[in-house]
Design an enzyme around this catalytic site. Structure first.
Site, PDB file in Angstrom:
ATOM      1  N   LYS A   1     106.625 108.088  26.237  1.00 40.47           N
ATOM      2  CA  LYS A   1     107.106 108.924  27.342  1.00 40.47           C
ATOM      3  C   LYS A   1     106.359 108.665  28.652  1.00 40.47           C
ATOM      4  O   LYS A   1     106.919 108.781  29.741  1.00 40.47           O
ATOM      5  CB  LYS A   1     107.000 110.407  26.975  1.00 40.47           C
ATOM      6  CG  LYS A   1     107.887 110.844  25.823  1.00 40.47           C
ATOM      7  CD  LYS A   1     109.361 110.757  26.178  1.00 40.47           C
ATOM      8  CE  LYS A   1     110.231 111.362  25.089  1.00 40.47           C
ATOM      9  NZ  LYS A   1     111.682 111.279  25.427  1.00 40.47           N
TER      10      LYS A   1
ATOM     11  N   GLU B   1     112.344 118.706  30.969  1.00 37.05           N
ATOM     12  CA  GLU B   1     112.665 119.342  29.695  1.00 37.05           C
ATOM     13  C   GLU B   1     111.851 118.640  28.617  1.00 37.05           C
ATOM     14  O   GLU B   1     111.456 117.488  28.789  1.00 37.05           O
ATOM     15  CB  GLU B   1     114.160 119.228  29.388  1.00 37.05           C
ATOM     16  CG  GLU B   1     114.610 117.902  28.780  1.00 37.05           C
ATOM     17  CD  GLU B   1     114.427 116.695  29.691  1.00 37.05           C
ATOM     18  OE1 GLU B   1     114.131 115.593  29.179  1.00 37.05           O
ATOM     19  OE2 GLU B   1     114.586 116.834  30.916  1.00 37.05           O
TER      20      GLU B   1
ATOM     21  N   SER C   1     106.994 104.787  18.305  1.00 38.98           N
ATOM     22  CA  SER C   1     107.126 105.431  19.613  1.00 38.98           C
ATOM     23  C   SER C   1     106.057 106.475  19.911  1.00 38.98           C
ATOM     24  O   SER C   1     105.830 106.808  21.071  1.00 38.98           O
ATOM     25  CB  SER C   1     108.509 106.078  19.740  1.00 38.98           C
ATOM     26  OG  SER C   1     108.713 107.042  18.713  1.00 38.98           O
TER      27      SER C   1
END
Length: 393
Positions: free
Chosen positions: A96, A118, A379
């Protein structure tokens, strides 16, 4: 942030269209804001100064490049050569941060003083709070009440970094509703705030822009595979898919190669595998729907995969047959997380464990031929999921 070579994952057509999917289905009050983001992103993308500043942040703050780790013991057990692209080793613990640093720099360039975001699993919220603190911006993060309960550690991290965390109590109280609330809030704050979308969803230019900020994963992995593998390209490239940003970034590095692309969704949130065309959160894509076209609530043990759809470019890749989308159950994901921990000393995020679960299943079933090479994007790390795993392992 490099400009891609010609291939399947090019710049979208007008209004952010990937074939029949994408678009800018935004309220009139947000159309101009989206246009401004689009214009600013195009200018920044072409500016060597912006690209250089982002590359420096990714190196010095996020810790890029991340390594390509051979999973030696697990590879021996499975009979394939498995390599892990280690996004879990970035600062904040997931992919992210790549996208958020890019969008935060863009927001500052546009003169915005606050980031709106969000989050589901909390990693995007943590990354947003981190980037805001780094660049002297404010941050407001919307998070479903259910996700706040199961991701308490990340909620604390966001607040410690100075972000305001807003609980969302409507609907399923998960990622879908957090996204809806964040977009509604942005309607009244476009003058001083930038909506930092966390995945390849939303109105144009977000699906394309987020993919471009995440393609650093695929570009790095492509170079690393070229150096590591005799063939230069793995046989399979695998990543988990919620909205699909880590997968889009990974696939972008291999879309113009012979590698087979596999996106792995949660059984209860399989927008690409089982969704139907519809419009949600500003774009046309594939979403879980009932007979009346109403969005069906998704479910996954992994909060980051608890989304009833998929980004429009993934819908397009599925339609083209360029990528395949499969599903994994909660139980398979937990089993895979434990197996990676005990074989390789790596505790993955439950989102990433879905991708690994498919690799294990496919290898055991002979779907992955013996000796084939598999690149899997890990990830995120599993710190945030320890309380969940404690109850199940």
């Amino acid at each position: 942030m490099s400009v891609p070579a010609t291939g399947t994952m090019d710049e979208p057509r007008a209004w952010g269209r990937f074939g029949a999917y994408g678009g800018r289905y935004a309220p009139e009050s947000l159309v101009e804001a989206c246009r401004e983001v689009d214009e600013a992103f195009r200018e920044a993308r072409a500016d060597p100064g912006f690209r250089g500043a982002l590359a420096e942040l990714l190196a010095l703050h996020a810790g890029r490049p991340t390594p390509l780790t051979p999973a030696r013991r697990l590879s021996q057990e499975l009979g394939v050569r498995l390599y892990l692209k280690r996004e879990d080793l970035t600062h904040t613990g997931s992919h992210k941060i790549n996208n958020v640093l890019g969008q935060a720099l863009l927001a500052a360039r546009m003169g915005r003083r606050r980031l709106i975001a969000e989050t589901g699993a909390g990693q995007h919220g943590v990354a947003t709070a981190t980037a805001a603190a780094l660049l002297g911006l404010e941050a407001t993060v919307f998070m479903g009440e259910r996700d706040i309960e199961r991701q308490a550690l990340n909620v604390f991290r966001m607040r410690m970094l100075g972000a305001e965390v807003v609980p969302v109590t409507t609907g399923s109280r998960t990622l879908k509703d957090a996204t809806s609330e964040a977009m509604r809030h942005w309607v009244g704050a476009t003058g001083d705030s930038h909506y930092c979308v966390g995945s390849v969803i939303g109105p144009d230019p977000y699906p394309w822009m987020v993919r471009e900020f995440q393609r650093v994963i695929g570009d790095e992995a492509r170079g690393q595979c070229a150096a590591e593998l005799a063939t230069g390209v793995p046989d399979h490239v695998v990543a988990c898919v919620g909205g699909g940003s880590n997968a889009a970034g990974t696939f972008a590095g291999f879309a113009d190669t012979s590698a087979r692309l596999v996106g792995v969704e949660a059984e209860g949130g399989a927008g690409a595998a089982r969704g139907r065309p519809g419009v949600l959160h500003g774009c046309r894509s594939l979403f879980l729907q009932d007979g009346d076209g109403q969005i069906v609530e998704a479910h996954s043990i992994a909060a980051g995969l608890d989304y009833p759809g998929v980004g429009p470019e993934h819908a397009h890749l599925r339609e083209l047959g360029r990528a395949r989308y499969v599903t994994v159950t909660d139980e398979e994901a937990v089993t895979a997380a434990v197996r990676l921990a005990r074989a390789e000393g790596i505790v993955p995020a439950l989102e990433s464990a879905h991708a690994l679960a498919w690799v294990i299943r496919a290898a055991d079933a002979g779907e992955l031929p013996a000796g084939s090479t598999v690149l899997m994007t890990l990830s995120g790390r599993g710190d945030k999921d320890i309380s969940t795993l404690k109850e199940l392992v």
